[in-house]
Design a protein around this motif. Structure first.
Motif, PDB file in Angstrom:
ATOM      1  N   ASP A 175      12.103  12.196  18.889  1.00  0.00           N
ATOM      2  CA  ASP A 175      11.763  10.779  18.972  1.00  0.00           C
ATOM      3  C   ASP A 175      10.697  10.583  20.048  1.00  0.00           C
ATOM      4  N   SER A 176      10.049   9.438  20.022  1.00  0.00           N
ATOM      5  CA  SER A 176       8.869   9.211  20.866  1.00  0.00           C
ATOM      6  C   SER A 176       9.150   9.295  22.361  1.00  0.00           C
ATOM      7  N   SER A 177      10.423   9.133  22.762  1.00  0.00           N
ATOM      8  CA  SER A 177      10.750   9.221  24.190  1.00  0.00           C
ATOM      9  C   SER A 177      10.569  10.638  24.729  1.00  0.00           C
ATOM     10  N   LYS A 178      10.530  11.623  23.837  1.00  0.00           N
ATOM     11  CA  LYS A 178      10.379  13.013  24.268  1.00  0.00           C
ATOM     12  C   LYS A 178       8.935  13.488  24.235  1.00  0.00           C
ATOM     13  N   VAL A 179       8.068  12.671  23.670  1.00  0.00           N
ATOM     14  CA  VAL A 179       6.651  13.027  23.589  1.00  0.00           C
ATOM     15  C   VAL A 179       6.006  12.895  24.964  1.00  0.00           C
ATOM     16  N   GLY A 180       5.330  13.948  25.379  1.00  0.00           N
ATOM     17  CA  GLY A 180       4.698  13.983  26.695  1.00  0.00           C
ATOM     18  C   GLY A 180       5.580  14.577  27.775  1.00  0.00           C
ATOM     19  N   LYS A 181       6.843  14.834  27.461  1.00  0.00           N
ATOM     20  CA  LYS A 181       7.758  15.413  28.445  1.00  0.00           C
ATOM     21  C   LYS A 181       7.557  16.924  28.542  1.00  0.00           C
ATOM     22  N   ARG A 182       7.666  17.419  29.775  1.00  0.00           N
ATOM     23  CA  ARG A 182       7.575  18.851  30.031  1.00  0.00           C
ATOM     24  C   ARG A 182       8.804  19.260  30.827  1.00  0.00           C
ATOM     25  N   ASN A 183       9.675  20.025  30.205  1.00  0.00           N
ATOM     26  CA  ASN A 183      10.894  20.470  30.873  1.00  0.00           C
ATOM     27  C   ASN A 183      10.701  21.854  31.480  1.00  0.00           C
ATOM     28  N   ASN A 184      11.748  22.349  32.109  1.00  0.00           N
ATOM     29  CA  ASN A 184      11.614  23.584  32.892  1.00  0.00           C
ATOM     30  C   ASN A 184      11.325  24.829  32.059  1.00  0.00           C
TER      31      ASN A 184
ATOM     32  N   THR B  95      12.605  22.905  26.794  1.00  0.00           N
ATOM     33  CA  THR B  95      14.029  22.585  26.782  1.00  0.00           C
ATOM     34  C   THR B  95      14.578  22.594  28.198  1.00  0.00           C
ATOM     35  N   THR B  96      15.746  22.004  28.370  1.00  0.00           N
ATOM     36  CA  THR B  96      16.423  22.028  29.665  1.00  0.00           C
ATOM     37  C   THR B  96      17.418  23.179  29.752  1.00  0.00           C
ATOM     38  N   VAL B  97      17.595  23.910  28.652  1.00  0.00           N
ATOM     39  CA  VAL B  97      18.598  24.983  28.593  1.00  0.00           C
ATOM     40  C   VAL B  97      17.901  26.329  28.467  1.00  0.00           C
TER      41      VAL B  97
ATOM     42  N   LEU C 290      27.641  12.470  45.471  1.00  0.00           N
ATOM     43  CA  LEU C 290      27.926  13.842  45.053  1.00  0.00           C
ATOM     44  C   LEU C 290      27.267  14.881  45.956  1.00  0.00           C
ATOM     45  N   HIS C 291      26.482  14.403  46.934  1.00  0.00           N
ATOM     46  CA  HIS C 291      25.783  15.294  47.875  1.00  0.00           C
ATOM     47  C   HIS C 291      24.832  16.248  47.146  1.00  0.00           C
ATOM     48  N   ILE C 292      24.084  15.677  46.208  1.00  0.00           N
ATOM     49  CA  ILE C 292      23.072  16.454  45.489  1.00  0.00           C
ATOM     50  C   ILE C 292      21.760  15.687  45.544  1.00  0.00           C
ATOM     51  N   SER C 293      20.667  16.362  45.203  1.00  0.00           N
ATOM     52  CA  SER C 293      19.361  15.715  45.227  1.00  0.00           C
ATOM     53  C   SER C 293      19.201  14.811  44.006  1.00  0.00           C
ATOM     54  N   PRO C 294      18.400  13.756  44.134  1.00  0.00           N
ATOM     55  CA  PRO C 294      18.127  12.898  42.969  1.00  0.00           C
ATOM     56  C   PRO C 294      17.551  13.679  41.795  1.00  0.00           C
ATOM     57  N   LEU C 295      16.763  14.722  42.061  1.00  0.00           N
ATOM     58  CA  LEU C 295      16.181  15.533  40.994  1.00  0.00           C
ATOM     59  C   LEU C 295      17.272  16.256  40.206  1.00  0.00           C
ATOM     60  N   THR C 296      18.225  16.838  40.937  1.00  0.00           N
ATOM     61  CA  THR C 296      19.337  17.519  40.269  1.00  0.00           C
ATOM     62  C   THR C 296      20.135  16.551  39.414  1.00  0.00           C
ATOM     63  N   LEU C 297      20.385  15.360  39.959  1.00  0.00           N
ATOM     64  CA  LEU C 297      21.133  14.353  39.204  1.00  0.00           C
ATOM     65  C   LEU C 297      20.379  13.941  37.951  1.00  0.00           C
ATOM     66  N   ARG C 298      19.073  13.763  38.057  1.00  0.00           N
ATOM     67  CA  ARG C 298      18.279  13.370  36.888  1.00  0.00           C
ATOM     68  C   ARG C 298      18.342  14.426  35.796  1.00  0.00           C
ATOM     69  N   ARG C 299      18.332  15.707  36.199  1.00  0.00           N
ATOM     70  CA  ARG C 299      18.447  16.788  35.205  1.00  0.00           C
ATOM     71  C   ARG C 299      19.804  16.762  34.519  1.00  0.00           C
ATOM     72  N   ASP C 300      20.850  16.514  35.313  1.00  0.00           N
ATOM     73  CA  ASP C 300      22.195  16.436  34.732  1.00  0.00           C
ATOM     74  C   ASP C 300      22.290  15.264  33.759  1.00  0.00           C
ATOM     75  N   LEU C 301      21.763  14.116  34.160  1.00  0.00           N
ATOM     76  CA  LEU C 301      21.815  12.931  33.307  1.00  0.00           C
ATOM     77  C   LEU C 301      21.006  13.132  32.030  1.00  0.00           C
ATOM     78  N   GLN C 302      19.874  13.814  32.155  1.00  0.00           N
ATOM     79  CA  GLN C 302      19.059  14.083  30.972  1.00  0.00           C
ATOM     80  C   GLN C 302      19.821  14.969  29.984  1.00  0.00           C
ATOM     81  N   ALA C 303      20.482  15.999  30.504  1.00  0.00           N
ATOM     82  CA  ALA C 303      21.253  16.901  29.645  1.00  0.00           C
ATOM     83  C   ALA C 303      22.406  16.167  28.960  1.00  0.00           C
ATOM     84  N   LEU C 304      23.110  15.323  29.705  1.00  0.00           N
ATOM     85  CA  LEU C 304      24.223  14.562  29.137  1.00  0.00           C
ATOM     86  C   LEU C 304      23.730  13.536  28.124  1.00  0.00           C
TER      87      LEU C 304
END
Length: 266
Positions: A218-227, A193-195, A34-48
Motif C-alpha cells: 500500500d502507498s504508506s510503504k512507498v518510499g520507506k527504507r528499512n534495515n 524488510t524489518t525482519v 520501558l527504558h528504551i530509545s524512541p527509535l527502538t520503540l518505533r521499530r517495535d511499533l512498526q513490526a506490530l
C-alpha cells in the motif's frame, strides 16, 4: 540469536500489555517507561503494525482489535476509519493480483499478510502455491489450490518459515510468478524488510521465479527504507499499490523500468 529474539519478544509483549490497559499510547512516554530509545520503540511499533496487531497514528498507537463498531469518541472514529481504509487497500491490491494468475500457474507468496489475501480471490483456478507463510494453513482457499509450505524454522512473531531448510526447498522449485509483500519499497534502492531472517527467503523466491516479480504494497510503504534489503529495484517487474500513491513516486519507479499499478479501493 535466540536470546536476542527472546528479549525483543518480551519487550513487544510489554508494549501490548500496556496497550491492553491504557488503550492508546504516547510513543515518547512509553519509550521512557520501558527504558528504551524512541527509535527502538518505533521499530517495535512498526513490526506490530505490519502484523495487524496494532494501529499506528501520528504520535501514538493502539490495539487493532480495540477499535469496534460501537465507538463514539471522535478520535476513535478517526482511527477506525484509518484501519478500515487500510483493510480496503490491502483487499483491493490482493484481489487485483489474483487476476494476474492463470490456471496451471505455480506461484510464490511470502510471509506478507497482503500477499496471503490473494488466496481467497483465486476462486476455482488450478494453482500451485509455494509459501513460507504459516498463516496460509488457516486461509480460505479454493478447491483446486495446491498449497505447499516450505517448512523450516518458525519465526514466531509472524508465523513465517525461515532458515536454511526453507531456502533449500525454494531452491528446488521454479515458479511462474512471484508475489511479495514488503515493509518498504523505494525507487532508488529496492525492497526492504524489518525482519533479517526473511531477506534470504525473499531473495530466493526472486531468484527462482522465471516470470514477473510483483510487489504488493500500500502507498504508506512507498518510499520507506528499512534495515534489511530483500531485493534490488532492477529485479522487480511491477508494483501493485493503491491510488493514494503520488505521481512523483510513480514516475520514479517507471524511470527504473518498474510498472506501477495504482488500484482504486474506494
Amino acid at each position: 540469536m535466540k536470546k536476542t529474539q527472546s528479549i525483543v519478544s518480551k519487550r513487544r509483549e510489554k508494549i501490548l500489555d500496556y496497550l491492553r490497559t491504557n488503550e492508546s499510547i504516547n510513543t515518547n512516554e512509553l519509550a521512557e517507561r520501558l527504558h528504551i530509545s524512541p527509535l527502538t520503540l518505533r521499530r517495535d511499533l512498526q513490526a506490530l503494525d505490519e502484523e495487524g496487531i496494532i494501529v499506528r497514528y501520528y504520535g501514538g498507537a493502539k490495539l487493532a482489535d480495540s477499535v469496534n463498531d460501537d465507538i463514539i469518541d471522535n478520535n476513535d472514529i478517526e482511527n477506525n476509519d484509518f484501519k478500515l481504509k487500510r483493510i480496503k487497500k490491502r483487499q483491493s491490491i490482493a484481489k487485483y493480483a489474483a487476476t494476474l494468475i492463470n490456471d496451471g500457474d505455480t506461484i510464490f507468496i511470502n510471509s506478507s499478510s497482503t500477499a496471503l489475501l490473494i488466496l481467497q480471490y483465486l476462486d476455482d483456478k488450478r494453482v500451485n502455491v509455494i509459501t513460507n507463510n504459516g498463516k496460509a494453513l488457516h486461509a480460505t482457499i479454493g478447491p483446486n489450490i495446491e498449497l505447499v509450505l516450505t517448512g523450516g524454522q518458525v519465526y514466531e512473531r509472524k508465523q513465517s518459515l525461515v532458515g536454511e531448510f526453507a531456502t533449500y526447498i525454494l531452491s528446488k522449485v521454479t515458479a511462474d510468478k512471484c508475489f511479495l509483500g514488503v515493509s518498504g519499497i523505494a525507487s532508488d534502492s529496492g525492497i526492504s524488510t524489518t525482519v533479517l531472517q526473511e531477506t534470504l527467503i525473499n531473495h530466493e523466491m526472486i531468484n527462482r521465479c522465471s516470470g514477473p516479480i510483483y510487489i504488493l504494497a500500500d502507498s504508506s510503504k512507498v518510499g520507506k527504507r528499512n534495515n534489511f534489503s530483500s531485493g534490488d529495484i532492477n529485479e522487480i517487474s511491477c508494483l501493485i499499490t493503491d491510488c493514494d500513491i503520488d505521481q512523483n513516486s510513480i514516475q520514479g519507479f517507471e524511470d527504473k523500468g518498474v510498472t506501477v499499478i495504482p488500484i482504486d479501493y474506494k
